[in-house]
Scaffold this motif. Structure first.
Motif, PDB file in Angstrom:
ATOM      1  N   ILE A  14       2.057   7.415   0.969  1.00 29.69           N
ATOM      2  CA  ILE A  14       1.133   6.754   1.860  1.00 29.69           C
ATOM      3  C   ILE A  14      -0.185   6.742   1.198  1.00 29.69           C
ATOM      4  O   ILE A  14      -0.711   5.539   0.947  1.00 29.69           O
ATOM      5  CB  ILE A  14       0.937   7.054   3.242  1.00 29.69           C
ATOM      6  N   LEU A  15      -0.501   7.686   0.430  1.00 30.39           N
ATOM      7  CA  LEU A  15      -2.051   7.589  -0.159  1.00 30.39           C
ATOM      8  C   LEU A  15      -1.978   6.687  -1.353  1.00 30.39           C
ATOM      9  O   LEU A  15      -2.717   5.942  -1.688  1.00 30.39           O
ATOM     10  CB  LEU A  15      -2.424   9.036  -0.311  1.00 30.39           C
ATOM     11  N   GLN A  16      -0.729   6.612  -2.057  1.00 31.80           N
ATOM     12  CA  GLN A  16      -0.579   5.983  -3.217  1.00 31.80           C
ATOM     13  C   GLN A  16      -0.615   4.545  -2.594  1.00 31.80           C
ATOM     14  O   GLN A  16      -1.269   3.674  -3.323  1.00 31.80           O
ATOM     15  CB  GLN A  16       0.792   6.353  -4.056  1.00 31.80           C
ATOM     16  N   ASP A  17       0.062   3.986  -1.528  1.00 35.68           N
ATOM     17  CA  ASP A  17       0.057   2.632  -1.144  1.00 35.68           C
ATOM     18  C   ASP A  17      -1.204   2.462  -0.684  1.00 35.68           C
ATOM     19  O   ASP A  17      -1.641   1.272  -0.808  1.00 35.68           O
ATOM     20  CB  ASP A  17       1.020   2.817   0.152  1.00 35.68           C
ATOM     21  N   LEU A  18      -2.193   3.178  -0.080  1.00 34.97           N
ATOM     22  CA  LEU A  18      -3.412   2.853   0.077  1.00 34.97           C
ATOM     23  C   LEU A  18      -4.191   2.465  -1.056  1.00 34.97           C
ATOM     24  O   LEU A  18      -5.233   1.359  -1.056  1.00 34.97           O
ATOM     25  CB  LEU A  18      -4.114   4.100   0.943  1.00 34.97           C
ATOM     26  N   LYS A  19      -4.196   3.205  -2.031  1.00 35.52           N
ATOM     27  CA  LYS A  19      -4.676   3.102  -3.307  1.00 35.52           C
ATOM     28  C   LYS A  19      -4.204   1.705  -4.089  1.00 35.52           C
ATOM     29  O   LYS A  19      -5.247   0.829  -4.274  1.00 35.52           O
ATOM     30  CB  LYS A  19      -4.436   4.206  -4.434  1.00 35.52           C
ATOM     31  N   THR A  20      -3.240   1.675  -4.018  1.00 33.65           N
ATOM     32  CA  THR A  20      -2.330   0.381  -4.674  1.00 33.65           C
ATOM     33  C   THR A  20      -2.895  -1.346  -3.774  1.00 33.65           C
ATOM     34  O   THR A  20      -3.126  -1.891  -4.358  1.00 33.65           O
ATOM     35  CB  THR A  20      -0.753   0.430  -4.519  1.00 33.65           C
ATOM     36  N   SER A  21      -2.927  -0.671  -2.506  1.00 37.99           N
ATOM     37  CA  SER A  21      -3.383  -1.979  -1.474  1.00 37.99           C
ATOM     38  C   SER A  21      -4.779  -2.410  -1.990  1.00 37.99           C
ATOM     39  O   SER A  21      -5.069  -3.638  -2.240  1.00 37.99           O
ATOM     40  CB  SER A  21      -3.238  -1.403   0.044  1.00 37.99           C
ATOM     41  N   GLU A  23      -6.368  -1.793  -5.241  1.00 38.72           N
ATOM     42  CA  GLU A  23      -6.200  -2.386  -6.453  1.00 38.72           C
ATOM     43  C   GLU A  23      -5.548  -3.612  -6.607  1.00 38.72           C
ATOM     44  O   GLU A  23      -5.942  -4.500  -7.486  1.00 38.72           O
ATOM     45  CB  GLU A  23      -5.429  -1.301  -7.109  1.00 38.72           C
ATOM     46  N   THR A  24      -4.914  -4.034  -5.476  1.00 38.69           N
ATOM     47  CA  THR A  24      -4.248  -5.422  -5.695  1.00 38.69           C
ATOM     48  C   THR A  24      -4.507  -6.374  -4.565  1.00 38.69           C
ATOM     49  O   THR A  24      -3.856  -7.277  -4.272  1.00 38.69           O
ATOM     50  CB  THR A  24      -2.472  -4.983  -5.755  1.00 38.69           C
ATOM     51  N   TRP A  25      -5.629  -5.871  -3.872  1.00 37.59           N
ATOM     52  CA  TRP A  25      -5.931  -6.526  -2.805  1.00 37.59           C
ATOM     53  C   TRP A  25      -5.056  -7.306  -1.683  1.00 37.59           C
ATOM     54  O   TRP A  25      -5.237  -8.397  -1.582  1.00 37.59           O
ATOM     55  CB  TRP A  25      -7.247  -7.689  -3.083  1.00 37.59           C
ATOM     56  N   GLY A  53     -10.270   5.096  -1.425  1.00 36.02           N
ATOM     57  CA  GLY A  53     -11.633   5.128  -2.374  1.00 36.02           C
ATOM     58  C   GLY A  53     -11.091   5.166  -3.889  1.00 36.02           C
ATOM     59  O   GLY A  53     -11.706   4.815  -4.790  1.00 36.02           O
ATOM     60  N   LYS A  54      -9.827   5.755  -4.056  1.00 36.35           N
ATOM     61  CA  LYS A  54      -9.359   5.810  -5.546  1.00 36.35           C
ATOM     62  C   LYS A  54      -9.025   4.475  -5.648  1.00 36.35           C
ATOM     63  O   LYS A  54      -9.050   3.967  -7.181  1.00 36.35           O
ATOM     64  CB  LYS A  54      -8.121   6.633  -5.480  1.00 36.35           C
ATOM     65  N   GLY A  55      -8.744   3.459  -4.943  1.00 31.08           N
ATOM     66  CA  GLY A  55      -8.222   2.234  -5.397  1.00 31.08           C
ATOM     67  C   GLY A  55      -9.520   1.632  -5.795  1.00 31.08           C
ATOM     68  O   GLY A  55      -9.659   0.839  -6.594  1.00 31.08           O
ATOM     69  N   MET A  56     -10.785   1.778  -5.018  1.00 30.35           N
ATOM     70  CA  MET A  56     -11.762   1.074  -5.257  1.00 30.35           C
ATOM     71  C   MET A  56     -12.346   1.694  -6.672  1.00 30.35           C
ATOM     72  O   MET A  56     -12.947   0.911  -7.339  1.00 30.35           O
ATOM     73  CB  MET A  56     -12.839   1.512  -4.024  1.00 30.35           C
ATOM     74  N   LEU A  70     -15.816 -10.992 -10.159  1.00 31.06           N
ATOM     75  CA  LEU A  70     -16.372 -10.794  -8.721  1.00 31.06           C
ATOM     76  C   LEU A  70     -15.345 -11.367  -7.820  1.00 31.06           C
ATOM     77  O   LEU A  70     -14.981 -10.803  -6.835  1.00 31.06           O
ATOM     78  CB  LEU A  70     -17.479 -11.640  -8.654  1.00 31.06           C
ATOM     79  N   PRO A  71     -14.701 -12.472  -7.834  1.00 31.37           N
ATOM     80  CA  PRO A  71     -13.633 -12.939  -6.859  1.00 31.37           C
ATOM     81  C   PRO A  71     -12.541 -11.796  -6.371  1.00 31.37           C
ATOM     82  O   PRO A  71     -12.342 -11.551  -5.134  1.00 31.37           O
ATOM     83  CB  PRO A  71     -12.958 -13.967  -7.225  1.00 31.37           C
ATOM     84  N   GLN A  72     -11.981 -11.124  -7.423  1.00 33.59           N
ATOM     85  CA  GLN A  72     -11.334 -10.125  -7.191  1.00 33.59           C
ATOM     86  C   GLN A  72     -11.847  -8.850  -6.558  1.00 33.59           C
ATOM     87  O   GLN A  72     -11.203  -8.122  -5.745  1.00 33.59           O
ATOM     88  CB  GLN A  72     -10.636  -9.420  -8.676  1.00 33.59           C
ATOM     89  N   VAL A  73     -13.169  -8.530  -6.933  1.00 35.92           N
ATOM     90  CA  VAL A  73     -13.954  -7.377  -6.233  1.00 35.92           C
ATOM     91  C   VAL A  73     -14.143  -7.470  -4.955  1.00 35.92           C
ATOM     92  O   VAL A  73     -13.912  -6.724  -3.918  1.00 35.92           O
ATOM     93  CB  VAL A  73     -15.127  -7.213  -7.042  1.00 35.92           C
ATOM     94  N   VAL A  74     -14.428  -8.904  -4.570  1.00 41.57           N
ATOM     95  CA  VAL A  74     -14.579  -9.231  -3.136  1.00 41.57           C
ATOM     96  C   VAL A  74     -13.268  -9.007  -2.407  1.00 41.57           C
ATOM     97  O   VAL A  74     -13.434  -8.451  -1.294  1.00 41.57           O
ATOM     98  CB  VAL A  74     -14.996 -10.835  -3.111  1.00 41.57           C
ATOM     99  N   ALA A  75     -12.114  -9.475  -3.137  1.00 43.20           N
ATOM    100  CA  ALA A  75     -10.874  -9.365  -2.465  1.00 43.20           C
ATOM    101  C   ALA A  75     -10.575  -8.012  -2.224  1.00 43.20           C
ATOM    102  O   ALA A  75      -9.965  -7.634  -1.052  1.00 43.20           O
ATOM    103  CB  ALA A  75      -9.847 -10.144  -3.053  1.00 43.20           C
ATOM    104  N   ALA A  76     -10.904  -7.171  -3.071  1.00 42.52           N
ATOM    105  CA  ALA A  76     -10.464  -5.710  -2.878  1.00 42.52           C
ATOM    106  C   ALA A  76     -11.509  -5.043  -1.797  1.00 42.52           C
ATOM    107  O   ALA A  76     -10.976  -4.229  -0.959  1.00 42.52           O
ATOM    108  CB  ALA A  76     -10.860  -5.066  -4.413  1.00 42.52           C
ATOM    109  N   SER A  77     -12.566  -5.638  -1.642  1.00 43.96           N
ATOM    110  CA  SER A  77     -13.824  -5.208  -0.805  1.00 43.96           C
ATOM    111  C   SER A  77     -12.999  -5.381   0.649  1.00 43.96           C
ATOM    112  O   SER A  77     -13.251  -4.628   1.506  1.00 43.96           O
ATOM    113  CB  SER A  77     -14.894  -5.763  -0.942  1.00 43.96           C
ATOM    114  N   LYS A  78     -12.500  -6.705   0.643  1.00 44.24           N
ATOM    115  CA  LYS A  78     -12.160  -6.952   2.158  1.00 44.24           C
ATOM    116  C   LYS A  78     -10.937  -6.146   2.534  1.00 44.24           C
ATOM    117  O   LYS A  78     -10.855  -6.058   3.756  1.00 44.24           O
ATOM    118  CB  LYS A  78     -11.750  -8.662   1.994  1.00 44.24           C
ATOM    119  N   THR A  79     -10.142  -5.888   1.380  1.00 48.64           N
ATOM    120  CA  THR A  79      -8.927  -4.899   1.972  1.00 48.64           C
ATOM    121  C   THR A  79      -9.445  -3.733   2.332  1.00 48.64           C
ATOM    122  O   THR A  79      -8.823  -2.956   3.430  1.00 48.64           O
ATOM    123  CB  THR A  79      -8.048  -4.644   0.552  1.00 48.64           C
TER     124      THR A  79
END
Ligand code: B12
Length: 221
Positions: A14-21, A23-25, A53-56, A70-79
């Motif tokens: 689950i923690l790995q999935d959270l990180k991946t989510s 990382e891949t927005w 947090g690890k994903g971020m 930046l667009p990818q960073v924004v997408a990751a932030s929204k996630t």
């Protein structure tokens, strides 16, 4: 024994999935993994610290290396924000046992909010009444809100070397008004050395340690 081992393996996934989510927005994965984490009774602190947090962190590294923009960073932030919203109800403490009042905001000129939001959630979960003034908050606005809400602590988040200066202005404003607020500072470029230099009352490197910091400051009175 077998159940414990299985639970550990499930939690790790689950923690790995959270990180991946993050990382891949991937909003869908963020939603399902956060719900799975809540169901598995993983603490919000671990969910944020060891998952999202690890994903971020990966996103920050990849942005630094110009592998993403930046667009990818924004997408990751929204996630990350979506997951934090799902966690919010778990991070609200009983209003009758509030330990103190903290005014939080990202300092003037700075719009980075994720770290500040994590800190707010952690403190709420630990029993503090937290007013979140959002991004781009002037020292005057911190002071006004502090006075209006009878606050104990003002917390300024700064993510840029340019906006860190405003944290110094917050300390100055409190001293000049002879107010009793303690000022705490944080954000990626902020260090204990900077905290000492501007004579702030405390610094913490992350959202987990902020709770220990405010507990300590509240005891000092
Ligand atoms: C996500 C991000 C964005 C998002 C923000 C989305 C949002 N809603 O917040 C967007 C895309 C909008 C963005 C915009 C910009 N960004 Co930006 N961004 C980042 C990035 C990749 C990650 C930040 C983050 O969310 N980290 C995750 C959180 C969980 O960690 P954190 O913020 O550090 O918070 C933790 C601790 O610091 C601490 N903490 C935080 N606040 C506080 C407060 C207190 C009181 C305490 C005690 C503790 C504490 O606890 C938190 C939880 O553990 C960083 C890179 C990095 N390595 O930091 C760049 C970064 C901060 N950005 C940067 C820049 C330059 C910008 C822009 C100027 C880009 C542009 N050209 O437009 C704009 C900013 C405009 C402005 N006026 O503010 C630079 C800053 C460089 C500098 N000068 O210092 C960085 C370092 C990237 C880089 N290497 O160049 N960004």
């Amino acid at each position: 024994m077998c159940n414990v081992v299985n639970k550990m393996a499930d939690d790790k996934k689950i923690l790995q999935d959270l990180k991946t989510s993050v990382e891949t927005w991937n909003l869908k994965l963020a939603e399902s993994a956060t719900k799975a984490a809540i169901e598995a009774k993983i603490s919000p602190k671990i969910i944020v610290q060891d998952g999202l947090g690890k994903g971020m962190e990966t996103i920050g590294d990849r942005f630094d290396k110009a592998e993403i923009y930046l667009p990818q960073v924004v997408a990751a932030s929204k996630t990350m924000e979506l997951a934090l919203k799902l966690l919010a109800p778990l991070m609200q403490a009983d209003p009758n046992v509030m330990k103190g009042t903290v005014i939080m905001g990202t300092v003037q000129g700075d719009i980075h909010e994720i770290g500040k939001n994590v800190c707010c959630a952690m403190m709420r979960g630990a029993g503090y009444r937290v007013f979140d003034l959002g991004p781009d908050v002037s020292p005057e606005a911190f002071m006004e809100s502090g006075a209006a809400n009878n606050a104990n602590i003002l917390g300024g988040s700064a993510l840029m070397t340019t906006t860190m200066q405003v944290q110094g202005q917050m300390v100055k404003a409190v001293k000049e008004a002879k107010a009793s607020f303690k000022v705490i500072v944080g954000g990626a470029p902020v260090t204990q050395k900077w905290c000492d230099e501007i004579k702030a009352d405390g610094y913490s490197e992350n959202g987990a340690e902020i709770v220990e910091l405010v507990n300590k400051l509240m005891k000092k009175g």
